[in-house]
Design an enzyme around this catalytic site. Sequence first.
Site, PDB file in Angstrom:
ATOM      1  N   ASP A   1     -30.993   2.601  56.769  1.00 26.85           N
ATOM      2  CA  ASP A   1     -30.197   3.584  56.010  1.00 26.85           C
ATOM      3  C   ASP A   1     -28.941   3.942  56.817  1.00 26.85           C
ATOM      4  OD1 ASP A   1     -31.731   6.802  56.885  1.00 26.85           O
ATOM      5  OD2 ASP A   1     -31.617   4.931  58.035  1.00 26.85           O
TER       6      ASP A   1
ATOM      7  N   ASP B   1     -28.464   3.086  62.885  1.00 26.28           N
ATOM      8  CA  ASP B   1     -28.827   1.876  62.140  1.00 26.28           C
ATOM      9  C   ASP B   1     -27.745   0.804  62.317  1.00 26.28           C
ATOM     10  OD1 ASP B   1     -29.554   4.450  60.505  1.00 26.28           O
ATOM     11  OD2 ASP B   1     -31.019   2.970  59.854  1.00 26.28           O
TER      12      ASP B   1
ATOM     13  N   ASN C   1     -30.330   8.583  55.318  1.00 21.08           N
ATOM     14  CA  ASN C   1     -29.230   9.385  55.888  1.00 21.08           C
ATOM     15  C   ASN C   1     -28.236   9.786  54.803  1.00 21.08           C
ATOM     16  OD1 ASN C   1     -30.008   9.401  58.623  1.00 21.08           O
ATOM     17  ND2 ASN C   1     -29.332   7.275  58.829  1.00 21.08           N
TER      18      ASN C   1
ATOM     19  N   PHE D   1     -37.364  12.947  60.520  1.00 21.39           N
ATOM     20  CA  PHE D   1     -36.646  12.747  59.258  1.00 21.39           C
ATOM     21  C   PHE D   1     -37.172  11.550  58.448  1.00 21.39           C
ATOM     22  CE2 PHE D   1     -33.201  13.030  56.322  1.00 21.39           C
ATOM     23  CZ  PHE D   1     -32.776  11.727  56.059  1.00 21.39           C
ATOM     24  N   ASN D   2     -37.243  10.366  59.018  1.00 21.50           N
ATOM     25  CA  ASN D   2     -37.610   9.165  58.249  1.00 21.50           C
ATOM     26  C   ASN D   2     -38.980   9.322  57.584  1.00 21.50           C
ATOM     27  OD1 ASN D   2     -35.262   7.818  58.870  1.00 21.50           O
ATOM     28  ND2 ASN D   2     -36.165   6.640  60.556  1.00 21.50           N
TER      29      ASN D   2
HETATM   30  O1  RIB Z   1     -34.880  10.824  62.962  1.00 23.95           O
HETATM   31  C1  RIB Z   1     -34.018   9.765  63.308  1.00 23.95           C
HETATM   32  C2  RIB Z   1     -33.944   8.762  62.205  1.00 23.95           C
HETATM   33  O2  RIB Z   1     -33.414   9.377  61.044  1.00 23.95           O
HETATM   34  C3  RIB Z   1     -32.993   7.585  62.510  1.00 23.95           C
HETATM   35  O3  RIB Z   1     -33.464   6.445  61.868  1.00 23.95           O
HETATM   36  C4  RIB Z   1     -31.693   8.025  61.910  1.00 23.95           C
HETATM   37  O4  RIB Z   1     -30.878   6.900  61.515  1.00 23.95           O
HETATM   38  C5  RIB Z   1     -32.183   8.745  60.681  1.00 23.95           C
HETATM   39  O5  RIB Z   1     -32.447   7.769  59.674  1.00 23.95           O
HETATM   40 CA    CA Z   2     -32.008   5.219  60.300  1.00 27.11          CA
END
Ligand code: RIB
Ligand code: CA
Length: 319
Positions: free
Chosen positions: A14, A19, A43, A168-169
Amino acid sequence: MLENQKRKIILDCDPGHDDAIAILLAAGNPSIELVGITTVAGNAEVEKTTLNALKVCEIAGLHDIPVLKGCGQPIVRKRETAPDIHGDSGMDGPVLPEPSKTIEEEHAVDFIIRKLLESDGEITLVPTGPLTNIAMAIRREPAILPKIQEIVIMGGGTFGNWTPTAEFNIYVDAEAAEVVFDSGVPITMMGLDLTHQALATEEVSERIAAIDNPAAKFVSDLLVFFRKTYLEVFGFEHPPVHDVCCVAYCIDPSVVEAKKVRVDVETKGELTYGTTLVDVHGVTGREPNVNFAMKLDHTKFWNMVAEALKSYSKVYSDR
Ligand code: RIB
Ligand code: CA
């Protein structure tokens, strides 16, 4: 894997500042065969992450690597993006030309399934965004499971960055993450415990700035923006290039020290949704399912990144 055999990976991402650097490392290292780049909402919206992937390919001269657009929404939850960290475009900072390259017609999920079914089990999936595409591929075609060599995930950890306990991911699509972590496929996890060691210090930035080609200049510009937002949002002096750790591991697994542990994903908790419960000390007695990276070899890691960026000088000299 034979000594001279390249490691085949599909990078599901993303872009996203980190990335983007992961794409450049994958395409810039001779031991990796980048079978394809698939994009997902994370993102930023998937239209933006896909455009960003095409822009990275443009600046790095990656005209032969297919880029395929994937899922634009998590499987269950409402989409969340990270403009405070990556900007409204998902890759703010560098000024890039519009890409001449276009995406493939095929959906990313169908591409992942097709490539795996066509393979002899030698493809590694490298998701560096939410796990929506990977989970959808598994659910759409379970026959791919024995064909996946390994899944090398950037996500999760023993602490969070989107909530106090969720990274986050994983948080964006915890149901997808649950499908992946429960799949039985060999998984190596680059959680925040590891990726927060991959800090782009001033010394690293100076080393990259000394590489004289547009790809390295692009990374320098990425890091200027990423450094600013990581300081503002998280109080970090240096930004962690999370996703790059996954590709570095595919190049040379000895770049990290890892431990087999049990990891489960919380999908029900009102306050704990998206948490990865990493059983580092085996207190649950549950069967370990993840190779959990804990320590990064900084020297080996940044040498890989620098060598990959230097390789793009040839791209420009051959033009
Ligand atoms: O928490 C970090 C992740 O979330 C990374 O992959 C960053 O690119 C965002 O996608
Ligand atoms: Ca990412």
